[in-house]
Scaffold this active site. Structure first.
Site, PDB file in Angstrom:
ATOM      1  N   GLY A 133       0.831  -1.212   0.000  1.00 45.97           N
ATOM      2  CA  GLY A 133       0.000   0.000   0.000  1.00 45.97           C
ATOM      3  C   GLY A 133       0.855   1.247   0.000  1.00 45.97           C
ATOM      4  N   THR A 135       0.691   3.730  -3.245  1.00 45.47           N
ATOM      5  CA  THR A 135       0.061   4.760  -4.088  1.00 45.47           C
ATOM      6  C   THR A 135      -1.250   5.277  -3.485  1.00 45.47           C
ATOM      7  OG1 THR A 135       0.995   3.599  -5.987  1.00 45.47           O
ATOM      8  CG2 THR A 135      -0.660   5.286  -6.449  1.00 45.47           C
ATOM      9  N   THR A 141       2.511   9.641  -8.335  1.00 45.47           N
ATOM     10  CA  THR A 141       3.913   9.255  -8.301  1.00 45.47           C
ATOM     11  C   THR A 141       4.695   9.981  -7.203  1.00 45.47           C
ATOM     12  OG1 THR A 141       3.764   8.944 -10.682  1.00 45.47           O
ATOM     13  CG2 THR A 141       5.963   9.048  -9.775  1.00 45.47           C
ATOM     14  N   GLU A 255      12.681  -4.970  -7.339  1.00 45.53           N
ATOM     15  CA  GLU A 255      11.359  -4.954  -7.999  1.00 45.53           C
ATOM     16  C   GLU A 255      11.496  -4.629  -9.481  1.00 45.53           C
ATOM     17  OE1 GLU A 255       7.276  -2.985  -6.624  1.00 45.53           O
ATOM     18  OE2 GLU A 255       8.563  -1.562  -7.647  1.00 45.53           O
TER      19      GLU A 255
HETATM   20  C1  FAD Z   1      -3.053  -2.347 -12.397  1.00 43.00           C
HETATM   21  C2  FAD Z   1      -2.229  -1.520 -11.445  1.00 43.00           C
HETATM   22  C3  FAD Z   1      -1.673  -2.130 -10.325  1.00 43.00           C
HETATM   23  C4  FAD Z   1      -0.949  -1.386  -9.399  1.00 43.00           C
HETATM   24  N1  FAD Z   1      -0.508  -1.975  -8.235  1.00 43.00           N
HETATM   25  C5  FAD Z   1      -0.007  -1.193  -7.237  1.00 43.00           C
HETATM   26  C6  FAD Z   1       0.248  -1.738  -5.930  1.00 43.00           C
HETATM   27  O1  FAD Z   1       0.073  -2.942  -5.693  1.00 43.00           O
HETATM   28  N2  FAD Z   1       0.674  -0.897  -4.952  1.00 43.00           N
HETATM   29  C7  FAD Z   1       0.869   0.425  -5.167  1.00 43.00           C
HETATM   30  O2  FAD Z   1       1.244   1.139  -4.229  1.00 43.00           O
HETATM   31  N3  FAD Z   1       0.652   0.980  -6.407  1.00 43.00           N
HETATM   32  C8  FAD Z   1       0.203   0.198  -7.422  1.00 43.00           C
HETATM   33  N4  FAD Z   1      -0.061   0.751  -8.666  1.00 43.00           N
HETATM   34  C9  FAD Z   1       0.131   2.190  -8.850  1.00 43.00           C
HETATM   35  C10 FAD Z   1       1.262   2.492  -9.820  1.00 43.00           C
HETATM   36  O3  FAD Z   1       2.498   2.304  -9.196  1.00 43.00           O
HETATM   37  C11 FAD Z   1       1.018   3.921 -10.320  1.00 43.00           C
HETATM   38  O4  FAD Z   1      -0.133   3.888 -11.161  1.00 43.00           O
HETATM   39  C12 FAD Z   1       2.196   4.470 -11.063  1.00 43.00           C
HETATM   40  O5  FAD Z   1       3.299   4.616 -10.214  1.00 43.00           O
HETATM   41  C13 FAD Z   1       1.860   5.826 -11.686  1.00 43.00           C
HETATM   42  O6  FAD Z   1       1.259   6.665 -10.730  1.00 43.00           O
HETATM   43  P1  FAD Z   1      -0.141   7.371 -11.037  1.00 43.00           P
HETATM   44  O7  FAD Z   1      -1.061   6.359 -11.626  1.00 43.00           O
HETATM   45  O8  FAD Z   1      -0.607   8.060  -9.830  1.00 43.00           O
HETATM   46  O9  FAD Z   1       0.186   8.403 -12.173  1.00 43.00           O
HETATM   47  P2  FAD Z   1       0.541   9.950 -11.985  1.00 43.00           P
HETATM   48  O10 FAD Z   1       1.615  10.131 -10.982  1.00 43.00           O
HETATM   49  O11 FAD Z   1      -0.725  10.699 -11.821  1.00 43.00           O
HETATM   50  O12 FAD Z   1       1.143  10.254 -13.415  1.00 43.00           O
HETATM   51  C14 FAD Z   1       0.309  10.292 -14.592  1.00 43.00           C
HETATM   52  C15 FAD Z   1       1.213  10.410 -15.809  1.00 43.00           C
HETATM   53  O13 FAD Z   1       1.985  11.608 -15.700  1.00 43.00           O
HETATM   54  C16 FAD Z   1       3.374  11.301 -15.801  1.00 43.00           C
HETATM   55  N5  FAD Z   1       4.128  12.179 -14.897  1.00 43.00           N
HETATM   56  C17 FAD Z   1       3.859  12.456 -13.583  1.00 43.00           C
HETATM   57  N6  FAD Z   1       4.793  13.285 -13.097  1.00 43.00           N
HETATM   58  C18 FAD Z   1       5.675  13.522 -14.099  1.00 43.00           C
HETATM   59  C19 FAD Z   1       6.872  14.295 -14.222  1.00 43.00           C
HETATM   60  N7  FAD Z   1       7.377  14.977 -13.189  1.00 43.00           N
HETATM   61  N8  FAD Z   1       7.513  14.299 -15.405  1.00 43.00           N
HETATM   62  C20 FAD Z   1       7.033  13.611 -16.466  1.00 43.00           C
HETATM   63  N9  FAD Z   1       5.896  12.861 -16.421  1.00 43.00           N
HETATM   64  C21 FAD Z   1       5.238  12.824 -15.249  1.00 43.00           C
HETATM   65  C22 FAD Z   1       3.503   9.841 -15.401  1.00 43.00           C
HETATM   66  O14 FAD Z   1       4.634   9.280 -16.029  1.00 43.00           O
HETATM   67  C23 FAD Z   1       2.203   9.241 -15.917  1.00 43.00           C
HETATM   68  O15 FAD Z   1       2.353   8.842 -17.261  1.00 43.00           O
HETATM   69  C24 FAD Z   1      -0.738   0.000  -9.618  1.00 43.00           C
HETATM   70  C25 FAD Z   1      -1.256   0.594 -10.780  1.00 43.00           C
HETATM   71  C26 FAD Z   1      -2.002  -0.138 -11.674  1.00 43.00           C
HETATM   72  C27 FAD Z   1      -2.597   0.547 -12.867  1.00 43.00           C
END
Ligand code: FAD
Length: 397
Positions: A133, A135, A141, A255
């Site tokens: 847990g 995100t 991110t 990872e």
């Molecule tokens: C099916 C699935 C399973 C997952 N499992 C887990 C889990 O078990 N545990 C957990 O903790 N998380 C999990 N995740 C979360 C995953 O790690 C995040 O979705 C991922 O890290 C991206 O974060 P976000 O979705 O919040 O995107 P955001 O941070 O909102 O980013 C959206 C887009 O903007 C881009 N972006 C953001 N900031 C910048 C920047 N500074 N410069 C350039 N581009 C940028 C990103 O690259 C992305 O393409 C899972 C996600 C999915 C879809």
């Protein structure tokens, strides 16, 4: 991400012969779970319990747990080979890959009592540690901005907040949870004041913990998780309070390398499948694979996957020798996830209309492998890491 592997994880590199045997073993096990099995699970969005049980019983998910705690004490390269073979056989290791590496946080930073309490049971599968847990919906991110709090009250921490994309939470006994224990404005830096806990979800469910599944384009058993005054024993804090961000970062290289190996397995599955089809499908009186328009994308995907394989080997080798491998682990993950997507697209195109038919498994694996350019870290963030940490460019975020 720049850290070195701690002594407990510096298992000697497994021998080439040993890895060959492991690959054959995983292939034999995976053959018991053919395309129909995965298709049905995908259709129903059902968890592949039987497959996960078989992999656990064979000891593969305990690959990285040292022998003194009942695991197999294998190297990261061997663990990567296990996940690669699952994917190359057409399966989906995402159902359980986290059991292999989340425990690393307990192994590296847990107390002797915590290690004794959890690791042997994780090794046998008696305790499933599948949920991670980190995100949150509003932080994305930017992990340091998470707002889930854990406030110490006597012998417990009271947790309030929400996580999103907490995969496998419904199929896990324990969750590794990152929460803020010191408000961001009171912490020395934005990455201080975060702490890691092992949450016993069996005890907490219905007592402050709610899990809600998220239906996605792939069968990933992912969820959102809500904490409403959930009590976690103070004894479940891992390491020191406030240093959780660092502990989570410590696990990232392993990872990244393991996910890269899964992508490589996917790429190789797509390439095998496309090559076979290109040889057998006859159109205009000759195999489609006789046309360079069909050959070249397969050859290109093959070259990309072999390049990614070299980077995975390099990163795993550095990790096993306790050398810094942040750049290599990140590059391996990026190159492999791009190679698998390139191979997926090529395989679909090679199959023409049949690529869209469920029974070929291509559309399923096409959806599954697309995830890895977003999770567990998106490509942009890897590029930002390389730009800043390898090339010395100014930090962009
Ligand atoms: C099916 C699935 C399973 C997952 N499992 C887990 C889990 O078990 N545990 C957990 O903790 N998380 C999990 N995740 C979360 C995953 O790690 C995040 O979705 C991922 O890290 C991206 O974060 P976000 O979705 O919040 O995107 P955001 O941070 O909102 O980013 C959206 C887009 O903007 C881009 N972006 C953001 N900031 C910048 C920047 N500074 N410069 C350039 N581009 C940028 C990103 O690259 C992305 O393409 C899972 C996600 C999915 C879809």
């Amino acid at each position: 991400m720049t850290g070195t592997a701690p002594a407990t994880e510096q298992a000697a590199a497994s021998s080439g012969e040993q890895i060959k045997e492991i690959r054959a073993g995983v292939r034999a096990l995976s053959a018991r779970f053919p395309g129909e099995y995965w298709r049905e699970k995908d259709r129903e969005r059902a968890y592949p319990t039987e497959f996960v049980r078989a992999l656990t019983e064979a000891g593969y998910l305990a690959a990285l747990i040292p022998e003194e705690y009942g695991g197999s004490g294998l190297s990261l390269g061997a663990a990567a080979a296990i996940l690669e073979e699952v994917q190359r056989s057409g399966g989906n290791g995402a159902a359980c890959h986290a059991q292999m590496y989340i425990m690393g946080t307990i192994l590296r930073h847990g107390s002797p009592a915590q290690k004794r309490a959890y690791l042997p049971k994780i090794a046998t599968g008696e305790l499933r540690l599948q949920a991670f847990g980190v995100t949150e919906p509003t932080a994305g991110t930017d992990t340091s901005s998470i707002s889930t709090t854990a406030i110490r009250k006597g012998d417990v921490y009271i947790v309030n907040g929400q996580k999103v994309w907490t995969s496998r939470a419904e199929h896990s006994d324990l969750m590794l949870l990152l929460a803020r224990t010191t408000p961001r404005d009171k912490a020395r830096s934005k990455t201080e004041g975060l702490s890691v806990f092992v949450v016993d979800m069996r005890a907490a469910l219905g007592k402050g913990l709610t899990i809600r599944p998220i239906r996605t384009m792939l069968n990933h058993a992912t969820t959102e998780v809500f904490f409403d005054d959930m009590a976690v024993p103070a004894a479940n804090l891992i390491g020191e309070e406030g240093r959780g961000f660092r502990y989570i970062l410590d696990g990232m290289n392993a990872e990244r390398i393991l996910i890269a190996a899964e992508c490589l397995g996917d790429a190789r599955w797509f390439i095998d499948k496309a090559s076979a089809y290109a040889k057998s499908r006859v159109v205009f009186g000759r195999p489609i694979g006789q046309n360079q328009g069909i050959q070249f994308p397969i050859a290109r995907a093959y070259a990309a996957s072999e390049a990614a394989a070299l980077m995975i080997d390099k990163a795993a080798g550095l990790f096993e020798h306790g050398q810094p491998c942040g750049a290599e682990a990140n590059m391996a993950k990026m190159l492999a996830s791009e190679a698998s997507w390139q191979a997926a697209d090529m395989c679909l195109q090679t199959h023409g209309g049949f690529g869209f038919a469920e029974e070929f498994d291509i559309e399923r694996k096409f959806r599954e492998t697309r995830l890895y350019q977003v999770a567990p870290i998106s490509t942009n963030l890897i590029l930002a890491y390389i730009a800043e940490h390898v090339l010395g460019l100014p930090r962009s975020y």
